[in-house]
Scaffold this active site. Structure first.
Site, PDB file in Angstrom:
ATOM      1  N   ARG A   1      -2.188  11.104   0.650  1.00 39.31           N
ATOM      2  CA  ARG A   1      -1.982   9.448   0.668  1.00 39.31           C
ATOM      3  C   ARG A   1      -2.057   8.625   2.646  1.00 39.31           C
ATOM      4  NH1 ARG A   1      -2.118   7.501  -3.684  1.00 39.31           N
ATOM      5  NH2 ARG A   1      -0.535   5.569  -3.099  1.00 39.31           N
TER       6      ARG A   1
ATOM      7  N   ASP B   1      -1.125  13.091  -5.238  1.00 35.53           N
ATOM      8  CA  ASP B   1      -1.118  13.881  -7.040  1.00 35.53           C
ATOM      9  C   ASP B   1      -1.703  12.782  -8.001  1.00 35.53           C
ATOM     10  OD1 ASP B   1      -0.467  16.928  -5.959  1.00 35.53           O
ATOM     11  OD2 ASP B   1       1.839  15.697  -5.611  1.00 35.53           O
TER      12      ASP B   1
HETATM   13  C1  EPZ Z   1       5.672   8.711  -1.242  1.00 33.81           C
HETATM   14  O1  EPZ Z   1       4.545   8.551  -2.570  1.00 33.81           O
HETATM   15  C2  EPZ Z   1       5.667  10.199  -1.540  1.00 33.81           C
HETATM   16  N1  EPZ Z   1       4.740  10.703  -0.864  1.00 33.81           N
HETATM   17  C3  EPZ Z   1       5.683  11.002  -2.988  1.00 33.81           C
HETATM   18  O2  EPZ Z   1       5.999  12.358  -3.238  1.00 33.81           O
HETATM   19  C4  EPZ Z   1       7.487  10.263  -3.445  1.00 33.81           C
HETATM   20  O3  EPZ Z   1       7.378  10.414  -4.741  1.00 33.81           O
HETATM   21  C5  EPZ Z   1       7.251   8.664  -3.511  1.00 33.81           C
HETATM   22  O4  EPZ Z   1       6.972   8.634  -1.877  1.00 33.81           O
HETATM   23  C6  EPZ Z   1       8.692   8.125  -3.767  1.00 33.81           C
HETATM   24  O5  EPZ Z   1       9.521   8.514  -2.965  1.00 33.81           O
HETATM   25  C7  EPZ Z   1       3.978  10.613  -0.053  1.00 33.81           C
HETATM   26  O6  EPZ Z   1       5.465  10.654   0.976  1.00 33.81           O
HETATM   27  C8  EPZ Z   1       3.548  11.009   1.070  1.00 33.81           C
HETATM   28  P1  EPZ Z   1       5.650   4.637  -3.659  1.00 33.81           P
HETATM   29  P2  EPZ Z   1       4.553   6.713  -2.202  1.00 33.81           P
HETATM   30  O7  EPZ Z   1       5.023   4.403  -2.425  1.00 33.81           O
HETATM   31  O8  EPZ Z   1       4.581   6.648  -0.830  1.00 33.81           O
HETATM   32  C9  EPZ Z   1       4.310   1.646  -7.016  1.00 33.81           C
HETATM   33  C10 EPZ Z   1       4.800  14.229  -3.607  1.00 33.81           C
HETATM   34  O9  EPZ Z   1       5.226  15.346  -3.922  1.00 33.81           O
HETATM   35  N2  EPZ Z   1       3.898   1.135  -6.087  1.00 33.81           N
HETATM   36  O10 EPZ Z   1       7.023   4.899  -3.008  1.00 33.81           O
HETATM   37  O11 EPZ Z   1       2.846   7.126  -2.459  1.00 33.81           O
HETATM   38  C11 EPZ Z   1       3.959   3.524  -7.298  1.00 33.81           C
HETATM   39  O12 EPZ Z   1       3.114   3.040  -8.089  1.00 33.81           O
HETATM   40  C12 EPZ Z   1       4.537  12.796  -3.325  1.00 33.81           C
HETATM   41  O13 EPZ Z   1       5.188  14.728  -1.857  1.00 33.81           O
HETATM   42  C13 EPZ Z   1       2.839  -0.037  -6.303  1.00 33.81           C
HETATM   43  O14 EPZ Z   1       3.242  -0.188  -7.809  1.00 33.81           O
HETATM   44  O15 EPZ Z   1       5.373   6.440  -3.196  1.00 33.81           O
HETATM   45  C14 EPZ Z   1       5.245   3.847  -7.654  1.00 33.81           C
HETATM   46  O16 EPZ Z   1       5.128   3.629  -9.408  1.00 33.81           O
HETATM   47  C15 EPZ Z   1       4.390  13.085  -4.743  1.00 33.81           C
HETATM   48  N3  EPZ Z   1       2.132  -0.610  -5.525  1.00 33.81           N
HETATM   49  C16 EPZ Z   1       6.190   3.644  -7.104  1.00 33.81           C
HETATM   50  O17 EPZ Z   1       5.889   1.695  -6.419  1.00 33.81           O
HETATM   51  C17 EPZ Z   1       1.610  -0.249  -3.420  1.00 33.81           C
HETATM   52  O18 EPZ Z   1       1.192  -0.799  -3.312  1.00 33.81           O
HETATM   53  C18 EPZ Z   1       7.210   4.389  -6.058  1.00 33.81           C
HETATM   54  O19 EPZ Z   1       5.890   4.517  -4.992  1.00 33.81           O
HETATM   55  C19 EPZ Z   1       2.837   0.826  -3.579  1.00 33.81           C
HETATM   56  C20 EPZ Z   1       3.330   1.412  -4.580  1.00 33.81           C
END
Ligand code: EPZ
Length: 438
Positions: free
Chosen positions: A98, A122
């Protein structure tokens, strides 16, 4: 015993209860973010207690591709971005993790333009980057999405008032990494406050950033013109910590973890206590044991709720608990996709489109099967399975250790991307684990 550097498949021989100590490593989901933040300084930053993961190598490669010097020695990563010269991350880094989208803010500050390839990570949901892009535009960046990735330009970035419609971890990090050197004040509302996000904010503060975190998920940041390199020791990985405690409980054993603060595990501990686990907690260690596990009803949610990355090991534990457990995944719509392999291991799990615990979530009526009913206790059988992502991979490893016959796990690279020395740590707990030739 040390696993060869790239292990494609493992054979698992269950040995009954796993017992022993596991030293938890620095957090995977903080280390790469601090490495990206180090690009904002023109001096060297040192990250200590860094986990040895292929994800760190991937991020180091991206930083080197724009001219930063990155040295990885044991559990220390030193980044010197004084030599930064390039603004384009090669497309060969597309889809690996990411980090590309998080690099945009720092590259705009340092070079005035950026190209980053599409992000990966993932496959647990759609994972769009719209919140990142909207935020970058509010700072004054010109952002264009192309068929290869994202092009951005900015003569000057200015502070902005941003409200996220969901407390996204990544989008909060994009805002922090951009706001710290944008001219003027940024107010970010409905921010993520996960410990790894706060860890990034603390590192930026050490670099000279002016960041305030208000109690209502609000960051207030005053941009500064210059940031210096800084040292930071990473806190323990709460996902790794929970996963090993569950590995002990699921096999009827007990694992004592060190290196991860209790405050990072409060909700995890409470959930396991409700399931019947007992805890011995000292300043240095946490030990979970259980004679009899009960079913649970859990809804994943942003911090301080039950985190989504704890969900796959929890589901395996539910197969060892007496009664019917209910798990409602509200962060990623496709994060129960790993269940089919558990079903082949004879876990009694059914998936539902309905929101089964607590309030309805964003995925209600979307058709996404994001709730699970798990019947316990169901004896698990070994199987040959392909690991689909980091957290599901560890869940399969726990299931294989708790099963009554051997398993073969393919796709070990997922484990190596997310867990420090997982082969050695499980071997030391007594699990029969063997590398298979490819
Ligand atoms: C981080 O992912 C972590 N990854 C994830 O861990 C973790 O599960 C997640 O945060 C939630 O805690 C890293 O830190 C590298 P989000 P991230 O942006 O930042 C939606 C692991 O196994 N969203 O909080 O990608 C998204 O689709 C990984 O280590 C939008 O809609 O998570 C999701 O439904 C897996 N638009 C929700 O927000 C955006 O622009 C949460 O995503 C961004 C996100």
């Amino acid at each position: 015993m040390t696993a060869p550097p790239s292990a494609p498949s493992w054979a698992i021989e269950p040995v009954g209860p796993l017992h022993g100590d596991v030293r938890i490593s620095g957090s995977k989901n903080a280390v790469s973010k601090l490495m990206v933040a180090a690009l904002l300084a023109d001096g060297a930053s040192t990250i200590a207690n860094a986990p040895r993961l292929s994800d760190v190598e991937i991020t180091a490669g991206m930083l080197r591709s724009v001219g930063a010097e990155v040295v990885i020695e044991e559990d220390r990563v030193v980044i010197d971005a004084g030599t930064l010269a390039e603004s384009r991350i090669p497309v060969s880094y597309s889809g690996l993790n990411r980090m590309p989208i998080l690099l945009v803010g720092p590259l705009l500050h340092r070079i005035g333009e950026a190209f980053v390839p599409f992000v990966g990570g993932d496959r647990i949901g759609a994972r769009p980057v719209d919140l990142h892009v909207d935020a970058l535009r509010q700072f004054g960046a010109e952002v264009e999405l192309t068929d290869q990735g994202l092009e951005a330009k900015a003569v000057k970035l200015h502070g902005a008032r941003i409200r996220l419609n969901w407390p996204s971890v990544g989008a909060t990090e994009t805002v922090l990494l951009t706001a710290v050197q944008a001219e003027g004040r940024t107010v970010l509302e409905n921010a993520a406050v996960e410990p790894e996000v706060v860890e990034l904010a603390l590192f930026l503060q050490r670099m000279g950033a002016r960041i305030e975190l208000q109690p209502d998920r609000r960051f207030v940041i005053e941009g500064v013109p210059h940031l210096a390199g800084a040292p930071q020791r990473l806190g323990g990985d709460r996902i790794e910590a929970f996963s090993y405690m569950v590995a002990g409980l699921a096999t009827g054993g007990s694992v004592r973890i060190t290196g991860c603060a209790q405050e990072r595990l409060v909700t995890a501990i409470t959930t396991l206590q409700r399931m019947g686990a007992s805890f011995e907690i000292t300043d240095d260690s946490i030990t979970a044991t259980a004679d009899h596990l009960r079913s649970c009803a859990v809804r994943t949610s942003p911090h301080p709720g039950f985190m989504t990355d704890w969900q796959p090991p929890l589901v395996v534990l539910c197969t060892r608990a007496h009664g019917m457990s209910v798990v409602h995944e509200t962060i990623f719509e496709d994060r129960l996709g790993y269940i089919d392999a558990l079903q082949r291991m004879k876990a009694e799990v059914e998936l539902f489109e309905q929101c089964l615990v607590g309030d309805p979530c964003r995925f209600q009526e979307t058709g996404a099967r994001h709730s699970a009913l798990v019947r316990g206790v169901s004896p698990l059988q070994g199987a040959e399975v392909e690991m689909p992502d980091i957290r599901a991979a560890f869940a399969y490893l726990i299931a294989a250790a708790a099963a009554d016959s051997p398993s073969i796990l393919h796709g070990v690279h997922h484990l190596e991307r997310g867990y420090d020395q997982v082969f050695d740590k499980f071997s030391e707990l007594g699990l029969g684990i063997r590398q298979l030739d490819s």
